[in-house]
Design a protein around this motif. Structure first.
Motif, PDB file in Angstrom:
ATOM      1  N   ASN A 104     -57.410 -53.381  -1.242  1.00 19.71           N
ATOM      2  CA  ASN A 104     -58.612 -54.207  -1.069  1.00 19.71           C
ATOM      3  C   ASN A 104     -58.608 -55.385  -2.030  1.00 19.71           C
ATOM      4  O   ASN A 104     -58.960 -56.514  -1.662  1.00 19.71           O
ATOM      5  N   ILE A 151     -63.212 -50.472  -4.544  1.00 23.35           N
ATOM      6  CA  ILE A 151     -63.624 -49.608  -3.438  1.00 23.35           C
ATOM      7  C   ILE A 151     -64.594 -50.367  -2.529  1.00 23.35           C
ATOM      8  O   ILE A 151     -65.378 -51.199  -2.991  1.00 23.35           O
ATOM      9  N   ARG A 152     -64.506 -50.120  -1.247  1.00 23.34           N
ATOM     10  CA  ARG A 152     -65.341 -50.817  -0.267  1.00 23.34           C
ATOM     11  C   ARG A 152     -65.707 -49.869   0.875  1.00 23.34           C
ATOM     12  O   ARG A 152     -64.862 -49.121   1.362  1.00 23.34           O
ATOM     13  N   SER A 153     -66.963 -49.950   1.311  1.00 21.74           N
ATOM     14  CA  SER A 153     -67.407 -49.186   2.480  1.00 21.74           C
ATOM     15  C   SER A 153     -67.425 -50.041   3.734  1.00 21.74           C
ATOM     16  O   SER A 153     -67.406 -49.520   4.844  1.00 21.74           O
ATOM     17  N   ARG A 160     -70.494 -54.136  -5.668  1.00 18.04           N
ATOM     18  CA  ARG A 160     -69.030 -54.072  -5.799  1.00 18.04           C
ATOM     19  C   ARG A 160     -68.397 -55.445  -5.601  1.00 18.04           C
ATOM     20  O   ARG A 160     -67.503 -55.851  -6.352  1.00 18.04           O
ATOM     21  N   GLU A 171     -72.571 -51.937  -2.065  1.00 15.18           N
ATOM     22  CA  GLU A 171     -71.464 -52.751  -1.558  1.00 15.18           C
ATOM     23  C   GLU A 171     -71.567 -54.177  -2.092  1.00 15.18           C
ATOM     24  O   GLU A 171     -70.566 -54.787  -2.474  1.00 15.18           O
ATOM     25  N   SER A 181     -69.914 -44.633   7.060  1.00 16.02           N
ATOM     26  CA  SER A 181     -68.738 -45.210   6.418  1.00 16.02           C
ATOM     27  C   SER A 181     -68.642 -44.659   5.000  1.00 16.02           C
ATOM     28  O   SER A 181     -69.612 -44.118   4.458  1.00 16.02           O
ATOM     29  N   THR A 182     -67.469 -44.815   4.407  1.00 16.04           N
ATOM     30  CA  THR A 182     -67.300 -44.364   3.029  1.00 16.04           C
ATOM     31  C   THR A 182     -66.402 -45.328   2.280  1.00 16.04           C
ATOM     32  O   THR A 182     -65.472 -45.890   2.854  1.00 16.04           O
ATOM     33  N   GLU A 183     -66.705 -45.527   1.028  1.00 17.39           N
ATOM     34  CA  GLU A 183     -65.855 -46.331   0.147  1.00 17.39           C
ATOM     35  C   GLU A 183     -64.769 -45.464  -0.496  1.00 17.39           C
ATOM     36  O   GLU A 183     -63.973 -45.952  -1.290  1.00 17.39           O
ATOM     37  N   ARG A 184     -64.736 -44.206  -0.121  1.00 23.68           N
ATOM     38  CA  ARG A 184     -63.746 -43.275  -0.656  1.00 23.68           C
ATOM     39  C   ARG A 184     -62.977 -42.627   0.502  1.00 23.68           C
ATOM     40  O   ARG A 184     -63.089 -41.420   0.736  1.00 23.68           O
ATOM     41  N   ASP A 221     -70.806 -48.816  -9.341  1.00 25.21           N
ATOM     42  CA  ASP A 221     -71.298 -49.851  -8.431  1.00 25.21           C
ATOM     43  C   ASP A 221     -72.827 -49.924  -8.390  1.00 25.21           C
ATOM     44  O   ASP A 221     -73.407 -50.308  -7.384  1.00 25.21           O
ATOM     45  N   ALA A 248     -57.997 -48.921  -2.893  1.00 24.76           N
ATOM     46  CA  ALA A 248     -58.700 -49.903  -3.712  1.00 24.76           C
ATOM     47  C   ALA A 248     -57.763 -51.034  -4.137  1.00 24.76           C
ATOM     48  O   ALA A 248     -58.140 -52.210  -4.133  1.00 24.76           O
TER      49      ALA A 248
END
Length: 364
Positions: free
Chosen positions: A158, A125-127, A138, A135, A303-306, A100, A155
């Motif tokens: 999303n 993936i998104r935060s 992505r 972000e 926040s986390t995208e994972r 990303d 993912a």
């Protein structure tokens, strides 16, 4: 089939290594599949780029766009100009982008304008944090991608919410973990281990580079000071990103147990992570590795995208919230940190799945 693989920044190199190996193995089996590796030069410090090609046995790039530093807009523009010329001179059936970073987004735009298909590794993936440049990268990348290779069912969900057809989404696992699994036995003790008198599970590793943590001097000073005061004199090893180094220079953060070190290569850094008491980081990728290595991880982000690293793994989110950080240290220091497990398909075979899907898609 000719694939152009794009790498631009440190995490990309770890992700492309197993993919290149999987392509080479297919080629040995007689499959008509070839790749051309393009390094955008987005990261130009030797410890952030060249060393990964050497350590992870990746062939050196066929092309280097030598973009180097600049603002977000300057880097994006320079990558797009360079990559447009690259594709004009070297035709490709598919452009593969990973992760990303700015290069991911910029090369995707160029490829689509050139009517070339795009595969995105680590898609979806998104935060939820639009202040993160990643972000935006992505969102833009996934809005143009043709084939989506994902690390988790989060993912997948999303992407399906965006209306992406299920037939274009491939849950393959995590290529970052392919690289970790392959190299675990090769991890090497860095020189600083002896120099700083480190011992197993008796030190912290810390990394900071996100603007939300390092751009505001007072906040950065408060955050680092609190971590040091809570650490009970455990050594804190802080490999300093070039961007962060500039910001730290005038803050007078001099503590006996806080050790600034130069950026480390992949094998040395992950040796430190594997043997650490805990890791404090605002990096997404490191939270994946700590989860697989079962090392407690405090993520200094809101926040986390994972999310799988929190729901399944060893990671918790504390942001730069003083109370959350203090509570996390209490749990750590009483040895009552949660026991994590490894997410589905994080088994070291993601790259093989990706290449097998491409062979099927293109009927090679």
């Amino acid at each position: 089939m000719n694939i152009t693989i794009v790498a631009g920044a440190r995490p990309n190199f770890m992700k492309i290594a197993p993919i290149i190996e999987a392509i080479q193995n297919k080629k040995k089996d007689g499959v008509n599949i070839n790749y051309r590796l393009v390094h955008t030069g987005q990261h130009y410090d030797k410890n952030l780029s060249d060393t990964f090609f050497e350590e992870l046995n990746i062939p050196f790039p066929d092309s280097n766009l030598n973009v180097k530093s600049g603002t977000q807009a300057e880097q994006t523009a320079a990558i797009m100009i360079g990559f447009e010329k690259e594709l004009e001179q070297n035709s490709s059936d598919l452009v593969m982008v990973v992760g990303d970073v700015t290069s991911t987004m910029a090369c995707t735009i160029v490829a689509k304008k050139a009517n070339t298909k795009v595969a995105h590794v680590e898609a979806g993936i998104r935060s939820g944090d639009m202040k993160m440049p990643e972000e935006i990268n992505r969102i833009v990348t996934d809005s143009l991608t043709d084939y989506f290779f994902t690390t988790s069912m989060y993912a997948n969900e999303n992407l399906m919410k965006l209306g992406i057809p299920k037939s274009n989404i491939f849950f393959v696992g995590n290529v970052m973990i392919d690289t970790l699994r392959k190299n675990e036995a090769r991890l090497k003790k860095p020189v600083i281990w002896k120099d700083l008198g480190l011992s197993e599970k008796q030190y912290f590793v810390m990394t900071l580079h996100r603007p939300s943590n390092v751009d505001e001097e007072d906040l950065l000073k408060k955050l680092v000071t609190q971590i040091v005061l809570l650490s009970e004199n455990y050594p804190i090893i802080f490999p300093v990103h070039p961007r962060t180094k500039k910001l730290l220079s005038g803050l007078d953060l001099n503590f006996k147990n806080l050790h600034y070190v130069n950026p480390l290569g992949y094998l040395e850094f992950n040796y430190l992570v594997k043997h650490a008491f805990a890791v404090l980081t605002d990096s997404g990728g490191i939270t994946e590795e700590t989860t697989v290595m079962n090392v407690p991880c405090l993520t200094l982000r809101d926040s986390t995208e994972r999310p799988e690293t929190c729901d399944i793994g060893t990671n918790i989110l504390v942001g730069n919230d003083s109370e959350k950080i203090e509570n996390a240290f209490k749990i750590l220091l009483t040895k009552s940190w949660k026991q994590g497990s490894i997410p589905e398909l994080w088994d070291g075979n993601a790259a093989n799945r990706i290449v097998n899907h491409l062979v099927d898609i293109y009927k090679l």
